[in-house]
Scaffold this active site. Sequence first.
Site, PDB file in Angstrom:
ATOM      1  N   ASP A  75      50.887  52.046  35.208  1.00 13.62           N
ATOM      2  CA  ASP A  75      49.949  52.297  36.292  1.00 13.62           C
ATOM      3  C   ASP A  75      48.565  52.124  35.705  1.00 13.62           C
ATOM      4  O   ASP A  75      48.302  52.532  34.563  1.00 13.62           O
ATOM      5  CB  ASP A  75      50.114  53.702  36.872  1.00 13.62           C
ATOM      6  CG  ASP A  75      49.341  53.859  38.183  1.00 13.62           C
ATOM      7  OD1 ASP A  75      49.411  52.935  39.020  1.00 13.62           O
ATOM      8  OD2 ASP A  75      48.681  54.882  38.370  1.00 13.62           O
ATOM      9  N   SER A  76      47.699  51.494  36.456  1.00 16.50           N
ATOM     10  CA  SER A  76      46.390  51.178  35.903  1.00 16.50           C
ATOM     11  C   SER A  76      45.336  51.184  36.999  1.00 16.50           C
ATOM     12  O   SER A  76      45.651  51.189  38.191  1.00 16.50           O
ATOM     13  CB  SER A  76      46.417  49.815  35.203  1.00 16.50           C
ATOM     14  OG  SER A  76      46.813  48.793  36.114  1.00 16.50           O
ATOM     15  N   TYR A 160      39.706  43.957  40.704  1.00 20.69           N
ATOM     16  CA  TYR A 160      38.282  44.029  40.400  1.00 20.69           C
ATOM     17  C   TYR A 160      37.867  43.076  39.287  1.00 20.69           C
ATOM     18  O   TYR A 160      36.707  43.106  38.854  1.00 20.69           O
ATOM     19  CB  TYR A 160      37.917  45.470  40.004  1.00 20.69           C
ATOM     20  CG  TYR A 160      38.196  46.498  41.076  1.00 20.69           C
ATOM     21  CD1 TYR A 160      37.264  46.770  42.076  1.00 20.69           C
ATOM     22  CD2 TYR A 160      39.395  47.204  41.094  1.00 20.69           C
ATOM     23  CE1 TYR A 160      37.517  47.720  43.059  1.00 20.69           C
ATOM     24  CE2 TYR A 160      39.661  48.157  42.072  1.00 20.69           C
ATOM     25  CZ  TYR A 160      38.719  48.402  43.046  1.00 20.69           C
ATOM     26  OH  TYR A 160      38.970  49.340  44.025  1.00 20.69           O
ATOM     27  N   LYS A 180      42.943  37.027  28.219  1.00 17.93           N
ATOM     28  CA  LYS A 180      43.002  38.308  28.917  1.00 17.93           C
ATOM     29  C   LYS A 180      44.106  39.186  28.349  1.00 17.93           C
ATOM     30  O   LYS A 180      43.900  40.386  28.111  1.00 17.93           O
ATOM     31  CB  LYS A 180      43.222  38.075  30.411  1.00 17.93           C
ATOM     32  CG  LYS A 180      43.202  39.349  31.246  1.00 17.93           C
ATOM     33  CD  LYS A 180      43.340  39.040  32.728  1.00 17.93           C
ATOM     34  CE  LYS A 180      43.388  40.322  33.546  1.00 17.93           C
ATOM     35  NZ  LYS A 180      43.527  40.051  34.996  1.00 17.93           N
TER      36      LYS A 180
END
Length: 202
Positions: A75-76, A160, A180
């Site tokens: 979860d982030s 985002y 990334k």
Amino acid sequence: MTRLVLATRNPGKLRELRQLVAQVPQLAGLDVVSVGESYPQIEETVESGVTFEQNATLKARAVAQATNLPAIADDSGLCVDILGDCPGVFSALWSGTHGADQANIDLLLAQTIDVPVEQLTARFVSCVVLALPDGTQRAHFGEVRGRLTRDQRGTNGFGYDPIFELPDGRTLAEFTDGEKNAISHRGNAFRAVLPDLVTLLT
């Protein structure tokens, strides 16, 4: 060697974990699959926790129990310092609709419209939880720091990413997948859990 189930329907997360596991000789032969790929009948877990660890734990435990196999979940979210770490666990539904990326960005930028850009420091945080059917579990965190930018840049991202600027001046959406994964919050958390996979699954 056994099968490891990643509690996601996101093929990108599965690909990222498989790439990391493939770099660990002791995990050769570990069959890494996802809920979406191999167990689509499993219902999505309600993320009722108020922390990243609670939500990741709920998902990992549910999949471990449903499959009787080791499971891993993450979860982030985005934590903006001046907003007291919000949107945090509510990042994906900040505007009221889950996964409405542009609406979430628009609302966040509107809420910080009067804040000087240099004060918009933030971090992406991820918690990864490994859960075994016998109740054993391990949690690890990863993060990447940066700041918000008002101009959206880049197309290789989601959420985002287009407004999260790293110290080199690029947003996460301007990074390649490889770049990334090497520095991301989830990549860091996934790498942290690899020793547990070796210890508990081999």
